[in-house]
Enzyme design. Sequence first.
Site, PDB file in Angstrom:
ATOM      1  N   CYS A  75      35.141  76.375 -20.199  1.00 58.05           N
ATOM      2  CA  CYS A  75      34.749  74.734 -20.223  1.00 58.05           C
ATOM      3  C   CYS A  75      34.030  74.563 -21.696  1.00 58.05           C
ATOM      4  O   CYS A  75      34.586  73.591 -22.274  1.00 58.05           O
ATOM      5  CB  CYS A  75      33.238  74.435 -19.135  1.00 58.05           C
ATOM      6  N   TYR A 109      22.942  48.669 -32.563  1.00 57.31           N
ATOM      7  CA  TYR A 109      23.709  49.410 -31.613  1.00 57.31           C
ATOM      8  C   TYR A 109      22.755  49.582 -30.494  1.00 57.31           C
ATOM      9  O   TYR A 109      22.602  50.640 -29.992  1.00 57.31           O
ATOM     10  CB  TYR A 109      23.774  50.828 -32.496  1.00 57.31           C
ATOM     11  N   GLU A 133      25.158  44.596 -30.561  1.00 54.76           N
ATOM     12  CA  GLU A 133      25.993  45.401 -30.056  1.00 54.76           C
ATOM     13  C   GLU A 133      27.533  45.110 -29.782  1.00 54.76           C
ATOM     14  O   GLU A 133      27.772  44.051 -29.784  1.00 54.76           O
ATOM     15  CB  GLU A 133      25.315  45.926 -28.594  1.00 54.76           C
ATOM     16  N   CYS A 187      27.841  72.942 -11.413  1.00 57.37           N
ATOM     17  CA  CYS A 187      27.290  72.887 -13.068  1.00 57.37           C
ATOM     18  C   CYS A 187      25.964  72.543 -12.916  1.00 57.37           C
ATOM     19  O   CYS A 187      25.129  72.075 -12.268  1.00 57.37           O
ATOM     20  CB  CYS A 187      28.010  71.615 -13.630  1.00 57.37           C
ATOM     21  N   CYS A 226      28.713  74.214 -22.498  1.00 61.57           N
ATOM     22  CA  CYS A 226      27.418  74.895 -22.859  1.00 61.57           C
ATOM     23  C   CYS A 226      27.542  75.897 -23.777  1.00 61.57           C
ATOM     24  O   CYS A 226      27.461  77.012 -23.315  1.00 61.57           O
ATOM     25  CB  CYS A 226      26.714  75.181 -21.564  1.00 61.57           C
ATOM     26  N   CYS A 247      26.554  80.788 -14.874  1.00 62.55           N
ATOM     27  CA  CYS A 247      27.630  79.743 -14.863  1.00 62.55           C
ATOM     28  C   CYS A 247      29.071  80.444 -15.098  1.00 62.55           C
ATOM     29  O   CYS A 247      29.088  81.593 -16.118  1.00 62.55           O
ATOM     30  CB  CYS A 247      27.589  78.810 -15.906  1.00 62.55           C
ATOM     31  N   ASP A 255      20.388  52.725 -33.754  1.00 59.87           N
ATOM     32  CA  ASP A 255      20.725  53.739 -33.029  1.00 59.87           C
ATOM     33  C   ASP A 255      22.327  54.010 -32.942  1.00 59.87           C
ATOM     34  O   ASP A 255      22.948  53.896 -31.634  1.00 59.87           O
ATOM     35  CB  ASP A 255      20.302  53.673 -31.302  1.00 59.87           C
ATOM     36  N   GLN A 275      21.546  56.342 -21.985  1.00 60.95           N
ATOM     37  CA  GLN A 275      21.514  57.625 -22.173  1.00 60.95           C
ATOM     38  C   GLN A 275      21.776  58.637 -21.003  1.00 60.95           C
ATOM     39  O   GLN A 275      21.131  58.419 -19.872  1.00 60.95           O
ATOM     40  CB  GLN A 275      19.969  57.870 -22.752  1.00 60.95           C
ATOM     41  N   CYS A 301      22.044  60.721 -32.761  1.00 61.50           N
ATOM     42  CA  CYS A 301      22.566  61.868 -31.985  1.00 61.50           C
ATOM     43  C   CYS A 301      23.485  62.715 -32.739  1.00 61.50           C
ATOM     44  O   CYS A 301      24.179  63.781 -32.206  1.00 61.50           O
ATOM     45  CB  CYS A 301      23.333  61.250 -30.740  1.00 61.50           C
TER      46      CYS A 301
HETATM   47  N1  SAH Z   1      20.386  52.243 -28.256  1.00 60.79           N
HETATM   48  C1  SAH Z   1      20.961  52.438 -26.929  1.00 60.79           C
HETATM   49  C2  SAH Z   1      22.772  52.642 -27.216  1.00 60.79           C
HETATM   50  C3  SAH Z   1      22.921  53.808 -28.432  1.00 60.79           C
HETATM   51  S1  SAH Z   1      24.607  54.408 -28.146  1.00 60.79           S
HETATM   52  C4  SAH Z   1      20.533  53.225 -26.236  1.00 60.79           C
HETATM   53  O1  SAH Z   1      19.362  54.061 -26.669  1.00 60.79           O
HETATM   54  O2  SAH Z   1      21.094  53.433 -24.949  1.00 60.79           O
HETATM   55  C5  SAH Z   1      25.520  53.611 -29.430  1.00 60.79           C
HETATM   56  C6  SAH Z   1      25.625  52.291 -29.090  1.00 60.79           C
HETATM   57  O3  SAH Z   1      26.494  51.627 -30.401  1.00 60.79           O
HETATM   58  C7  SAH Z   1      27.113  52.258 -28.086  1.00 60.79           C
HETATM   59  O4  SAH Z   1      26.319  51.057 -26.982  1.00 60.79           O
HETATM   60  C8  SAH Z   1      28.203  51.540 -28.669  1.00 60.79           C
HETATM   61  O5  SAH Z   1      28.652  50.640 -28.133  1.00 60.79           O
HETATM   62  C9  SAH Z   1      27.401  50.734 -30.028  1.00 60.79           C
HETATM   63  N2  SAH Z   1      28.496  50.664 -31.213  1.00 60.79           N
HETATM   64  C10 SAH Z   1      29.389  51.455 -31.560  1.00 60.79           C
HETATM   65  N3  SAH Z   1      29.935  50.978 -32.781  1.00 60.79           N
HETATM   66  C11 SAH Z   1      29.164  49.651 -33.035  1.00 60.79           C
HETATM   67  C12 SAH Z   1      29.318  48.834 -33.996  1.00 60.79           C
HETATM   68  N4  SAH Z   1      30.022  48.848 -35.056  1.00 60.79           N
HETATM   69  N5  SAH Z   1      28.444  47.628 -33.998  1.00 60.79           N
HETATM   70  C13 SAH Z   1      27.452  47.744 -32.952  1.00 60.79           C
HETATM   71  N6  SAH Z   1      27.386  48.592 -32.064  1.00 60.79           N
HETATM   72  C14 SAH Z   1      28.279  49.508 -31.948  1.00 60.79           C
END
Ligand code: SAH
Length: 391
Positions: free
Chosen positions: A19, A249, A270, A96, A22, A13, A318, A220, A345
């Site tokens: 950038c 989430y 969510e 990329c 990476c 790259c 999550d 994702q 994450c």
């Molecule tokens: N579990 C899903 C999304 C994970 S990303 C997957 O694996 O695809 C984290 C998510 O949390 C996002 O969709 C975001 O919109 C949501 N989020 C962020 N803050 C939040 C809150 N205070 N309450 C509920 N959801 C929330």
Amino acid sequence: MEEKKVKKQDSVCTVAKKCGGCVYQGMPYKEQLKRKQKQEEQLLKKFCKVSPIIGMKDPYYYRNKVHAVFDRDRRGNIISGTYQANTHRVIAVEDCMIEDKKSQEIIRTIRHLLKSFKIKTYDEDTGYGLLRHVMVRRGFQTGEIMVILVLGSPILPSKNNFIKALRKEHPEITTIILNVNDKQTSMVLGEKEKVIYGPGFIRDTLCGCTFRISPQSFYQVNPVQTEVLYQTAMEYAGLQGKESVIDAYCGIGTIGMVAAKQAKHVLGIELNKDAVRDAKMNAKENQMNNIEFRQGDAGKFMVDMAKKHQKVDVVFMDPPRAGSDEKFLSSVAQMGPKKVVYVSCNPVTLARDLKYMVKHGYKVEKIQPVDMFPFCDHVENVVLMSKAGKR
Ligand code: SAH
């Protein structure tokens, strides 16, 4: 010999430094994994043994979502690429190594089309011009492709001919969306959008379920590793078909729907409205009757659940990079599910949240890092916590 070949491949790259995406450019993949493992251990070893990180067989071109910002160079030629790290200066990116190849081809085609359609790129300083960004999302399993054209104002001249020309080059595009972003902001997408071709969403499949993905919904970006991540989460939850489960989430409902196949009932929560709409449609399309979704803040929702003394066996959580919050964690601790499976994450906020849970009666049983972002410094983790004395 072999080692040399790998090194050469890893450092192709030309814009890596500018950038900044990476950070591990030029480093053999095995070495990247070693570094990540070490980082993880520094932060998380104090809670329990950290399993060896699961890497990718082929760590290139893995991103299913590709974003390009459009601008002109000093000579007036249209360029597309990325912002130079920590600036708003655009640097041209031709190829990329981590972004989906087909999506990059589409972005190159759009760059050529702008010239023949006399469409100007947007100038962030003056607000003059039209095209700001292009985002392409591709379902790796289904092949469906979404193109989002982000404009500084709502009208795309010769819209129908533009769509025709773009689809002539790439008939595999299944939907095109105009998004209007007229604000001085570093956010890519604005709030207003209009579907100009196809259904306005794409579908993809993960772990045997089909998911509908809208332009603004989280999905994702590395679908190959996402399956590894979710399978680990399911293995940790060890569902037997009788459990009440929360997917907090939940985005478009991915984890919850995979879990629903092995649980009695799943409740997803969510914040993002579009994602919740997608999640509800997804449950219908997959003919699942034992999963429901609610829109709102996960913390507030859990406080309510705890007040009502709702019984929950397993909580999947999550959260975004900022991690969870005390409202959420304290309510989980109060409700006392047997197992909490935390998908994270960001190991820093994960460590903070684990510390809280350990203080409030949970034991960290397993930690599995999964490399979702080769060449970049993020690492995703799946963690199993169990209520102390309640295995
Ligand atoms: N579990 C899903 C999304 C994970 S990303 C997957 O694996 O695809 C984290 C998510 O949390 C996002 O969709 C975001 O919109 C949501 N989020 C962020 N803050 C939040 C809150 N205070 N309450 C509920 N959801 C929330």
